[in-house]
Design a protein around this motif. Structure first.
Motif, short mmCIF file in Angstrom:
data_model
loop_
_atom_site.label_atom_id
_atom_site.label_comp_id
_atom_site.label_asym_id
_atom_site.label_seq_id
_atom_site.Cartn_x
_atom_site.Cartn_y
_atom_site.Cartn_z
N GLY A 1 -3.39 2.89 11.70
CA GLY A 1 -2.56 3.99 12.17
C GLY A 1 -3.37 5.25 12.42
O GLY A 1 -3.14 5.97 13.40
N TRP A 2 -4.32 5.52 11.54
CA TRP A 2 -5.14 6.73 11.65
C TRP A 2 -5.88 6.76 12.98
O TRP A 2 -5.92 7.79 13.67
N THR B 1 -0.81 10.39 12.19
CA THR B 1 -1.27 11.15 11.03
C THR B 1 -0.09 11.61 10.18
O THR B 1 1.07 11.40 10.53
N VAL B 2 -0.42 12.25 9.05
CA VAL B 2 0.61 12.68 8.09
C VAL B 2 0.42 14.14 7.71
O VAL B 2 -0.71 14.59 7.48
N GLN C 1 -3.84 7.67 -0.12
CA GLN C 1 -5.25 7.32 -0.24
C GLN C 1 -6.06 8.42 -0.92
O GLN C 1 -7.04 8.14 -1.62
N ASP C 2 -5.68 9.69 -0.72
CA ASP C 2 -6.48 10.78 -1.29
C ASP C 2 -5.87 11.33 -2.58
O ASP C 2 -6.14 12.46 -2.97
N LYS C 3 -5.07 10.51 -3.27
CA LYS C 3 -4.41 10.95 -4.50
C LYS C 3 -5.06 10.33 -5.73
O LYS C 3 -4.40 9.74 -6.60
N GLY C 4 -6.37 10.43 -5.81
CA GLY C 4 -7.08 9.94 -6.99
C GLY C 4 -6.97 8.43 -7.15
O GLY C 4 -7.18 7.66 -6.22
N MET D 1 -2.81 15.89 5.81
CA MET D 1 -3.53 14.84 5.09
C MET D 1 -4.63 14.28 5.99
O MET D 1 -4.40 13.96 7.16
N THR D 2 -5.84 14.20 5.48
CA THR D 2 -6.97 13.74 6.29
C THR D 2 -7.67 12.55 5.64
O THR D 2 -7.69 12.42 4.41
N LEU D 3 -8.22 11.70 6.47
CA LEU D 3 -9.04 10.58 6.00
C LEU D 3 -10.41 10.69 6.65
O LEU D 3 -10.54 11.16 7.79
N SER D 4 -11.42 10.23 5.95
CA SER D 4 -12.78 10.27 6.48
C SER D 4 -13.02 9.04 7.36
O SER D 4 -12.93 7.90 6.88
N ASN D 5 -13.34 9.28 8.63
CA ASN D 5 -13.64 8.17 9.53
C ASN D 5 -14.86 7.39 9.05
O ASN D 5 -14.92 6.16 9.18
N LEU D 6 -15.84 8.10 8.50
CA LEU D 6 -17.05 7.44 7.99
C LEU D 6 -16.70 6.48 6.86
O LEU D 6 -17.20 5.36 6.79
N TRP D 7 -15.81 6.94 5.98
CA TRP D 7 -15.37 6.11 4.85
C TRP D 7 -14.61 4.87 5.36
O TRP D 7 -14.83 3.75 4.88
N LEU D 8 -13.73 5.07 6.34
CA LEU D 8 -12.96 3.96 6.88
C LEU D 8 -13.87 2.95 7.57
O LEU D 8 -13.68 1.73 7.43
N VAL D 9 -14.85 3.44 8.31
CA VAL D 9 -15.81 2.54 8.97
C VAL D 9 -16.60 1.77 7.91
O VAL D 9 -16.86 0.56 8.06
#
Length: 370
Positions: A73-74, A79-80, A115-118, A337-345
């Motif tokens: 989805g990201w 996004t959220v 995902q970013d909640k610890g 709310m953000t996600l790291s593209n590097l982390w997802l890759v």
């Protein structure tokens, strides 16, 4: 009406993109889910020797799998934006999460925004319809210890007994912290008419954006997981909860999902990405368990009030494009709310590398045996 060349190109591009995304998703599942299962089979001796470490590793792998779903989805631009109380303040405590249910994309949205909640994602338990047991992700949920519940009056009493037994057997032994459920018992579009008829018959509010919730699972969870002593500190205030010495369920997190123009995103859209990029809005309100009544009649009233408030929240959102401010605030504050593209890759790369590793291992043993 004649289709212009530009429109045809746009449709063709969308279809090609959807096809490529679907192929990637299939490949992703074919390597990630078997790898999860095989890693845990390999770690069975650790489960016997050190169960706590085994379930810690399982939780990490589970979070990675949910991150892969979130990435679909990201990368499609879904996004959220989050509103209300900051649930990170209670991410290390035990909590029950009540969510309104509009479409299959609700689960994907939660997989993304948590995902970013610890440690929440790796230590959470899901309550979901039994049909999900037969999906590609079913084996993962079975191993993780999620609970599949059958809907309908014929199964209701038995399912509540099974839920209680499941919680007693798996929740604390696997160090679970959050438990997520959808009290409406089905999608909004499927239950709205029945819920409105029930409300009219029992002189209850007429709801359009949510349906009246069911009590059973909520009551079982509270009775089974809440500590005998009342505990909890009001959340969403200046004091951020860092550590709690209390045991047992401490919080109820009332979560409201709102889609642009009230048009839910389903799992097909999440996978294929044919819908234009959209922002889903998620509102949190945290209640200490000590403020939640235990008696069935009082608990029913309390639960109904939460969904009446959801109705008001969603009405305000659809009229203004924003959720109203919390009590004591003059302006509602949102958080992207953000996600790291590097982390997802990195996670996707690990999945495909793991798949390649297991393939080589099986090839080696096959040639040795035959």
């Amino acid at each position: 009406m004649a289709v212009t060349l530009e429109q045809a190109q746009r449709v063709g591009s969308t279809c090609l993109k959807a096809l490529l995304r679907f192929a990637f998703m299939v490949a992703n599942n074919l390597v990630a889910i078997p790898s999860y299962v095989l890693y845990l089979i390999m770690l069975q001796p650790l489960r016997v020797l050190d169960s706590k470490s085994f379930w810690y590793i399982e939780g990490v792998l589970f979070k990675w799998l949910l991150a892969m779903v979130a990435s679909w989805g990201w990368w499609a631009g879904y996004t959220v934006v989050e509103w209300g109380d900051d649930v990170k303040a209670v991410s290390e405590d035990e909590a029950m999460v009540l969510v309104n249910h509009q479409a299959t994309g609700d689960v994907c949205t939660l997989m993304m925004c948590l995902q970013d909640k610890g440690t929440v994602v790796r230590q959470m338990m899901w309550l979901m319809d039994h049909i999900f047991k037969y999906t590609n992700f079913g084996i993962v949920s079975l191993i993780h210890g999620d609970f599949f519940i059958r809907q309908g009056k014929a199964h209701r009493d038995q399912q509540l007994v099974l839920l209680k037994e499941h919680l007693e057997k798996y929740y604390r032994s696997r160090n679970r912290k959050w438990i997520v459920l959808f009290p409406e018992g089905g999608f909004l579009r499927k239950r709205r008419e029945t819920s409105q008829a029930f409300a009219k018959k029992n002189n209850l509010p007429f709801l359009k954006h949510v349906t009246l919730p069911r009590l059973g699972a909520t009551q079982v969870i509270l009775k089974t997981l809440a500590a005998p002593q009342e505990n909890g500190t009001p959340a969403g205030k200046d004091t951020v909860l860092k550590e709690s010495k209390s045991k047992g369920l401490q919080w109820v997190i009332d979560t409201t999902i709102a889609y642009p123009k009230g048009e839910p995103i389903d799992i097909q859209t999440w996978i294929l990405g044919y819908r234009q990029p959209a922002v889903t809005h998620v509102h949190y309100r945290i209640f200490p368990v000590k403020d939640v009544p235990a008696e069935p009649e009082a608990l029913t009233h309390w639960l109904y009030q939460r969904f009446i408030e959801k109705e008001d929240l969603l009405t305000h959102f659809y009229e203004t494009g924003a959720f109203p401010p919390l009590q004591g605030q003059t302006k509602a504050i949102s958080r992207e709310m953000t996600l790291s593209n590097l982390w997802l890759v990195g996670i996707q790369s690990l999945a495909f590398l793991s798949g390649g590793m297991w393939y080589c291992i099986f090839q080696y043993f096959y040639h040795c045996l035959f």
